[in-house]
Structure formats: C-alpha cells, structure tokens
Design a protein around this motif. Structure first.
Motif, PDB file in Angstrom:
ATOM      1  N   ASN A 124      47.266  32.996  32.119  1.00  0.00           N
ATOM      2  CA  ASN A 124      46.846  31.645  32.515  1.00  0.00           C
ATOM      3  C   ASN A 124      46.670  30.703  31.329  1.00  0.00           C
ATOM      4  OD1 ASN A 124      46.704  32.059  35.355  1.00  0.00           O
ATOM      5  ND2 ASN A 124      44.801  33.200  35.077  1.00  0.00           N
ATOM      6  N   LYS A 125      47.185  31.139  30.162  1.00  0.00           N
ATOM      7  CA  LYS A 125      47.185  30.307  28.946  1.00  0.00           C
ATOM      8  C   LYS A 125      45.781  29.823  28.591  1.00  0.00           C
ATOM      9  CE  LYS A 125      51.925  28.797  29.769  1.00  0.00           C
ATOM     10  NZ  LYS A 125      52.866  27.668  29.986  1.00  0.00           N
ATOM     11  N   GLY A 126      44.813  30.715  28.749  1.00  0.00           N
ATOM     12  CA  GLY A 126      43.445  30.406  28.334  1.00  0.00           C
ATOM     13  C   GLY A 126      42.635  29.590  29.321  1.00  0.00           C
ATOM     14  N   ASN A 127      43.203  29.322  30.500  1.00  0.00           N
ATOM     15  CA  ASN A 127      42.481  28.521  31.498  1.00  0.00           C
ATOM     16  C   ASN A 127      41.358  29.360  32.117  1.00  0.00           C
ATOM     17  OD1 ASN A 127      41.775  27.336  34.126  1.00  0.00           O
ATOM     18  ND2 ASN A 127      43.451  25.912  33.707  1.00  0.00           N
ATOM     19  N   ILE A 128      40.112  28.976  31.811  1.00  0.00           N
ATOM     20  CA  ILE A 128      38.943  29.748  32.251  1.00  0.00           C
ATOM     21  C   ILE A 128      38.792  29.733  33.769  1.00  0.00           C
ATOM     22  CG2 ILE A 128      36.416  29.860  32.188  1.00  0.00           C
ATOM     23  CD1 ILE A 128      37.670  30.854  29.659  1.00  0.00           C
ATOM     24  N   VAL A 129      38.964  28.553  34.381  1.00  0.00           N
ATOM     25  CA  VAL A 129      38.786  28.417  35.828  1.00  0.00           C
ATOM     26  C   VAL A 129      39.765  29.309  36.581  1.00  0.00           C
ATOM     27  CG1 VAL A 129      38.867  26.837  37.791  1.00  0.00           C
ATOM     28  CG2 VAL A 129      37.872  26.082  35.635  1.00  0.00           C
ATOM     29  N   LYS A 130      41.063  29.235  36.206  1.00  0.00           N
ATOM     30  CA  LYS A 130      42.082  30.042  36.876  1.00  0.00           C
ATOM     31  C   LYS A 130      41.847  31.532  36.649  1.00  0.00           C
ATOM     32  CE  LYS A 130      45.977  26.771  36.979  1.00  0.00           C
ATOM     33  NZ  LYS A 130      47.349  26.533  36.505  1.00  0.00           N
ATOM     34  N   THR A 131      41.466  31.883  35.432  1.00  0.00           N
ATOM     35  CA  THR A 131      41.253  33.291  35.095  1.00  0.00           C
ATOM     36  C   THR A 131      40.094  33.880  35.897  1.00  0.00           C
ATOM     37  OG1 THR A 131      42.102  32.926  32.863  1.00  0.00           O
ATOM     38  CG2 THR A 131      40.781  34.904  33.219  1.00  0.00           C
ATOM     39  N   ALA A 132      38.979  33.146  35.959  1.00  0.00           N
ATOM     40  CA  ALA A 132      37.810  33.625  36.710  1.00  0.00           C
ATOM     41  C   ALA A 132      38.161  33.806  38.181  1.00  0.00           C
ATOM     42  CB  ALA A 132      36.644  32.656  36.541  1.00  0.00           C
ATOM     43  N   LYS A 133      38.895  32.831  38.732  1.00  0.00           N
ATOM     44  CA  LYS A 133      39.274  32.897  40.136  1.00  0.00           C
ATOM     45  C   LYS A 133      40.171  34.096  40.400  1.00  0.00           C
ATOM     46  CE  LYS A 133      41.187  30.047  43.862  1.00  0.00           C
ATOM     47  NZ  LYS A 133      41.808  28.744  44.225  1.00  0.00           N
ATOM     48  N   GLU A 134      41.124  34.321  39.507  1.00  0.00           N
ATOM     49  CA  GLU A 134      42.067  35.421  39.692  1.00  0.00           C
ATOM     50  C   GLU A 134      41.386  36.779  39.563  1.00  0.00           C
ATOM     51  OE1 GLU A 134      46.296  36.740  37.674  1.00  0.00           O
ATOM     52  OE2 GLU A 134      45.848  34.603  37.943  1.00  0.00           O
ATOM     53  N   LEU A 135      40.394  36.856  38.662  1.00  0.00           N
ATOM     54  CA  LEU A 135      39.672  38.110  38.479  1.00  0.00           C
ATOM     55  C   LEU A 135      38.621  38.329  39.566  1.00  0.00           C
ATOM     56  CD1 LEU A 135      39.112  38.015  34.611  1.00  0.00           C
ATOM     57  CD2 LEU A 135      40.559  39.626  35.849  1.00  0.00           C
ATOM     58  N   GLY A 136      38.319  37.252  40.318  1.00  0.00           N
ATOM     59  CA  GLY A 136      37.325  37.373  41.375  1.00  0.00           C
ATOM     60  C   GLY A 136      35.902  37.375  40.855  1.00  0.00           C
ATOM     61  N   ILE A 137      35.672  36.677  39.706  1.00  0.00           N
ATOM     62  CA  ILE A 137      34.326  36.591  39.140  1.00  0.00           C
ATOM     63  C   ILE A 137      33.993  35.132  38.864  1.00  0.00           C
ATOM     64  CG2 ILE A 137      34.401  38.901  38.117  1.00  0.00           C
ATOM     65  CD1 ILE A 137      35.115  37.657  35.449  1.00  0.00           C
ATOM     66  N   GLU A 167      38.542  47.057  31.440  1.00  0.00           N
ATOM     67  CA  GLU A 167      38.126  45.710  31.839  1.00  0.00           C
ATOM     68  C   GLU A 167      38.554  44.688  30.789  1.00  0.00           C
ATOM     69  OE1 GLU A 167      34.215  44.271  34.045  1.00  0.00           O
ATOM     70  OE2 GLU A 167      33.830  44.601  31.919  1.00  0.00           O
ATOM     71  N   LYS A 168      38.395  45.049  29.513  1.00  0.00           N
ATOM     72  CA  LYS A 168      38.782  44.137  28.435  1.00  0.00           C
ATOM     73  C   LYS A 168      40.284  43.841  28.480  1.00  0.00           C
ATOM     74  CE  LYS A 168      38.873  43.684  23.390  1.00  0.00           C
ATOM     75  NZ  LYS A 168      38.585  44.346  22.089  1.00  0.00           N
ATOM     76  N   ILE A 169      41.076  44.900  28.689  1.00  0.00           N
ATOM     77  CA  ILE A 169      42.531  44.727  28.760  1.00  0.00           C
ATOM     78  C   ILE A 169      42.907  43.824  29.936  1.00  0.00           C
ATOM     79  CG2 ILE A 169      44.708  45.943  29.193  1.00  0.00           C
ATOM     80  CD1 ILE A 169      43.463  48.360  27.702  1.00  0.00           C
ATOM     81  N   GLN A 170      42.245  44.049  31.078  1.00  0.00           N
ATOM     82  CA  GLN A 170      42.525  43.237  32.272  1.00  0.00           C
ATOM     83  C   GLN A 170      42.233  41.769  32.010  1.00  0.00           C
ATOM     84  OE1 GLN A 170      43.973  43.601  35.008  1.00  0.00           O
ATOM     85  NE2 GLN A 170      43.017  42.491  36.696  1.00  0.00           N
ATOM     86  N   ILE A 171      41.075  41.507  31.394  1.00  0.00           N
ATOM     87  CA  ILE A 171      40.684  40.113  31.114  1.00  0.00           C
ATOM     88  C   ILE A 171      41.661  39.476  30.134  1.00  0.00           C
ATOM     89  CG2 ILE A 171      38.912  38.662  30.040  1.00  0.00           C
ATOM     90  CD1 ILE A 171      36.819  40.588  31.212  1.00  0.00           C
ATOM     91  N   GLU A 172      42.035  40.213  29.087  1.00  0.00           N
ATOM     92  CA  GLU A 172      42.997  39.685  28.100  1.00  0.00           C
ATOM     93  C   GLU A 172      44.322  39.330  28.762  1.00  0.00           C
ATOM     94  OE1 GLU A 172      42.452  41.345  23.664  1.00  0.00           O
ATOM     95  OE2 GLU A 172      42.802  42.914  25.154  1.00  0.00           O
ATOM     96  N   PHE A 173      44.784  40.220  29.645  1.00  0.00           N
ATOM     97  CA  PHE A 173      46.067  40.006  30.312  1.00  0.00           C
ATOM     98  C   PHE A 173      46.041  38.749  31.188  1.00  0.00           C
ATOM     99  CE2 PHE A 173      48.357  40.681  34.369  1.00  0.00           C
ATOM    100  CZ  PHE A 173      49.651  40.500  33.897  1.00  0.00           C
ATOM    101  N   VAL A 174      45.017  38.654  32.044  1.00  0.00           N
ATOM    102  CA  VAL A 174      44.936  37.518  32.969  1.00  0.00           C
ATOM    103  C   VAL A 174      44.695  36.223  32.215  1.00  0.00           C
ATOM    104  CG1 VAL A 174      43.747  36.570  34.981  1.00  0.00           C
ATOM    105  CG2 VAL A 174      44.106  39.030  34.813  1.00  0.00           C
ATOM    106  N   LEU A 175      43.858  36.272  31.170  1.00  0.00           N
ATOM    107  CA  LEU A 175      43.581  35.078  30.367  1.00  0.00           C
ATOM    108  C   LEU A 175      44.853  34.592  29.673  1.00  0.00           C
ATOM    109  CD1 LEU A 175      41.138  33.276  29.519  1.00  0.00           C
ATOM    110  CD2 LEU A 175      40.945  34.689  27.489  1.00  0.00           C
ATOM    111  N   GLY A 176      45.621  35.543  29.144  1.00  0.00           N
ATOM    112  CA  GLY A 176      46.877  35.172  28.481  1.00  0.00           C
ATOM    113  C   GLY A 176      47.880  34.606  29.463  1.00  0.00           C
TER     114      GLY A 176
END
Length: 449
Positions: free
Chosen positions: A422-435, A411-420
């Motif tokens: 999206n260049k740290g964009n919290i809104v986009k990252t949360a949406k992409e992860l479905g949380i 889960e940590k690796i997945q979050i790091e990958f998606v966050l990176g």
C-alpha cells in the motif's frame, strides 16, 4: 399600539413563501400546503392587527392550525426535512414581519414555533439513527444469533454465554482482540434480549476526539457553547429503553468515565448547559480489546466504573485459538463476497485450507474476511488456491528441524508486506489487516518499522 410592518396578509404570505423557497422545499408544489398556508397566514395577520393584553396565545397564533398542518404532512409521508422547512420559514417570516413588534403573544408564538422545530429536529435525528440501523441490517446478515458463523461447538458456547443476560438490565463487558466479533456479539444480545424493540445506539469511543465526545454522549442545550445552535439529545438519551453500545470503552477520558458512572448510578442524564435530569432505562454493553482489569491496576481506568460495567463478562477467543471455525467462516465469506462482487468462485482448494490453518490471523475474523475478499477479486478460476491468498507470503515453510518463525516475526512480516503493497498508506494498511490505526502505529513502533 404599534402597527405591524406588513399591511396585507398577502405581504406576509409572500414573505413566508420567499423564506420557504430558500430552503428548497417540495412543499411549494403541494396544493394542500398552499391552501392551508394561505389560511394560516390570514389568521396570523388578522390576529396581529388586534393584539390586546387580554388576548390568549391560542387566539393569536392559531397553533392548532400549525399542528394540523404538521400532522397532515406526516400522514401524507412528507419528510421531516419538509416539515422543518415549513416551521423554519414560518418562524423566520414572523421574525422579519414583526421585528419591531414586541408583543407577548408574538414572542410566545415564536417560542412555540421554535419548540416545535426542536421537537421535529430531534425526531429526524432518531429517524436517521433508525435508518442507519436498517441499512446495517440490510448489508449484514440478520441481526440474531443465527447470523453468527462458526463451528457447532463455538456457536453453542456463545449461546450459552449470552442466555443469562438477555432478559435483564445487567451491564455486559465483551473482551477480545480486534476483529474477534465483539460488536456482532453485542448486536446478538440486543436482538434476542429484553430491549430488542428499542433502539441500538452505538458509539465508538476511539473514533471521536475527546473534546467532541462529551456532547456526543450527553447532548447539549442551545447556547451551551459556540456551535450549539439548538437543543440536541446525546447518544445516552437516545438509547433510552434500548441498548447503549460503547465500543473500546477504555478510550474514554477520566472526566467522561466519571460522568458515565454517575449516569449508571442515578439512571439519569443531564445535557451540557442544562440542569434538568432526564430519567433513562437502558442496557449497557461495552467492549474492550485490552484487559480492563490490568488498566485499572495501572490507574488508566476507574475501578468503580470497571465494576459497574463488568457485571457480566464475555471473552471472545482469537481465531488462532478456535481453528475449527476457520473453514466455516472462510466458506461463509466466500459465498457472501462472491455474490457481492458477482464472481463465480465456488470453493477453496485443500492446499488453501491447509495454508489458512497454518496462519496465525493477527487481525482475527475481520482479517479473514479481508483475505477472502482479496482472493475472490484476484482469482482466475472458480477454485481459490494458495497463490490467491496474500497470507502465503507470511506463512513460513517448516525447516528440517520442524521449527518455523515465531508469531511475532510472522506478524512483522505480514505488516511489512501489506504496508509495502500500500506504499506506506497507514489507513489502507490498517483496514486490510483488520486492525485500527492506533494498533498499527503501536505495531510499527514495536517492530521498529
């Protein structure tokens, strides 16, 4: 007796039309309205010249004419926006024309116009809610149990869990992780149950600031606070004879929990700034991605409210615990999103399916939808393969000893990958992860990211 400020009915009619033009209403170009508004202006003007204490309200205001115009406009499919413009402009014109004329009948006329205006505004709000519901139905699958996708075993189990609460007022609590389909289950209960012909009013308790939530839930009376420019029904009142859906109910403050408990006990609702109790009859469906019983034990949720909403509980398992649903869900989203984006992508490779079975899906069904959508957009052929799935970067290869990364590390690796990505964009990252954003912030804190 004080004379009216206007000397001719034409003056009053012109004043009214000026007010209407300020509201950009299409009524100005309508022959029926022009003809009837002239008659109404004449009636109001003539009555105002002969006001006496014995004159009845009906004789002065010709309220029947006002209502007749409203009915005719509705029959001819004029929007509530036009009807509101009609009433607002008439009210404003009378207030300006008779600004110094304080006769009881004029005051009564203006009060009745205002009451009609409030009624039409409320009617418009309910129609907008209905329109939102229709839009939802058009963009989602049909709102019934058949729209729920999964294996035969899963669907059959869900149907059996729903049956006991379809034809009664029993409150339902749906628990499960984010993205497991709690709202879809709530809508399936609604569409197949006792209140299917009534409204389905949804309220996300986590999405609205606490200081606005009370007025959103309970409504308010005009003047109850600074911005209360008119009477407004709350979501609870609008759900009368239907279903009230409270998503993530644990987010309600202790004050609102107490008020909601009173509503459920008394089956009445009181708007802010008002003492009148309005009777309501509805079915309450709540969801939570946290264990409410644990929150009660931690004094974070009222015990008495918990037992009120927890009459019947449905727990939706995470996707990782029902792997038999991954293939039918993935194929469903492939067909749905492929049609949406007009891309000819027809199937998954065997390797892609194997990869999806290895993945733990922390965002559950919502994340699966997002992964399939991205794969469709990226795919260069009709077959989606491993390289088209973002998850291949987070599913570890098995070592010679047969052990892999833990669920938390994955889960940590997945979050790091998606966050990176999206260049740290919290809104986009949360949406992409479905949380939700709140869940993402908690995960970032937990993993020290």
């Amino acid at each position: 007796m004080e004379k009216a400020l206007i000397k001719k009915e034409k003056d009053f009619f012109n004043l009214w039309m000026e007010e209407l033009s300020l509201r950009n209403s299409s009524l100005l170009n309508n022959e029926f309205f022009a003809r009837n508004s002239k008659n109404l202006a004449k009636s109001i003007f003539e009555s105002s010249q002969h006001l006496k204490d014995s004159l009845t309200t009906e004789e002065f205001i010709s309220i029947a004419q006002v209502l007749q115009v409203i009915v005719t406009l509705q029959k001819n499919n004029f929007s509530n926006k036009d009807i509101i413009a009609y009433l607002e402009s008439l009210l404003s014109a009378t207030q300006k024309a008779f600004s110094k004329k304080k006769h009881d009948e004029i005051i009564k006329f203006q009060k009745l116009l205002n009451q009609l205006l409030v009624f039409i505004n409320n009617q418009q709000e309910q129609q907008l809610l209905l329109k939102e519901e229709i839009n939802y139905l058009e963009t989602k699958a049909a709102e019934n149990i058949l729209s729920m996708v999964g294996s035969f075993v899963t669907i059959n189990k869900l149907i059996n869990e729903m049956k006991p609460v379809l034809d009664n007022d029993v409150s339902v609590l749906i628990e499960g992780e984010t993205g497991t389909g709690k709202e879809l289950m709530a809508r399936a209960i609604y569409a197949n149950g006792k209140y299917k012909d009534g409204p389905f009013i949804a309220l996300n308790c986590a999405a609205i600031p606490e200081d606005l939530m009370e007025s959103e839930m309970f409504g308010y009376k005009k003047g109850a606070f600074t911005d209360a420019s008119g009477d407004k029904p709350g979501k609870i009142e609008l759900a009368n004879n239907g279903v009230l859906f409270l998503d993530e109910v644990y987010e309600l403050s202790s004050k609102l929990q107490a008020k909601l408990l009173r509503v459920l006990q008394d089956k009445t609702v009181v708007r802010i700034g008002e003492s009148r109790e309005r009777k309501i009859q509805l079915k309450l469906i709540c969801t939570s991605n946290k264990n409410l019983k644990n929150l009660v034990e931690q004094d974070k949720f009222r015990e008495d409210l918990f037992y009120r909403i927890n009459v019947y509980t449905i727990t939706l398992p995470p996707l990782r615990e029902r792997q038999e649903d991954i293939v039918p869900l993935a194929e469903y989203f492939l067909k749905l999103r492929g049609r949406e984006f007009n891309k000819k992508v027809t199937a998954f490779s065997r390797a892609a399916f194997n990869l999806m079975h290895k993945y733990r899906w922390p965002g559950n069904v919502r994340e699966l939808d997002n992964v399939v959508t991205r794969a469709i957009l990226k795919a260069n052929s009709e077959i989606i393969d491993v390289q088209d799935l973002d998850i291949y970067l987070t599913v570890p290869e098995q070592s010679s000893g047969g052990t892999g990364l833990s669920l938390k590390n994955m889960e940590k690796i997945q979050i790091e990958f998606v966050l990176g990505k999206n260049k740290g964009n919290i809104v986009k990252t949360a949406k992409e992860l479905g949380i939700t954003r709140a869940t993402l912030y908690n995960k970032l804190k937990e993993y020290g990211l």
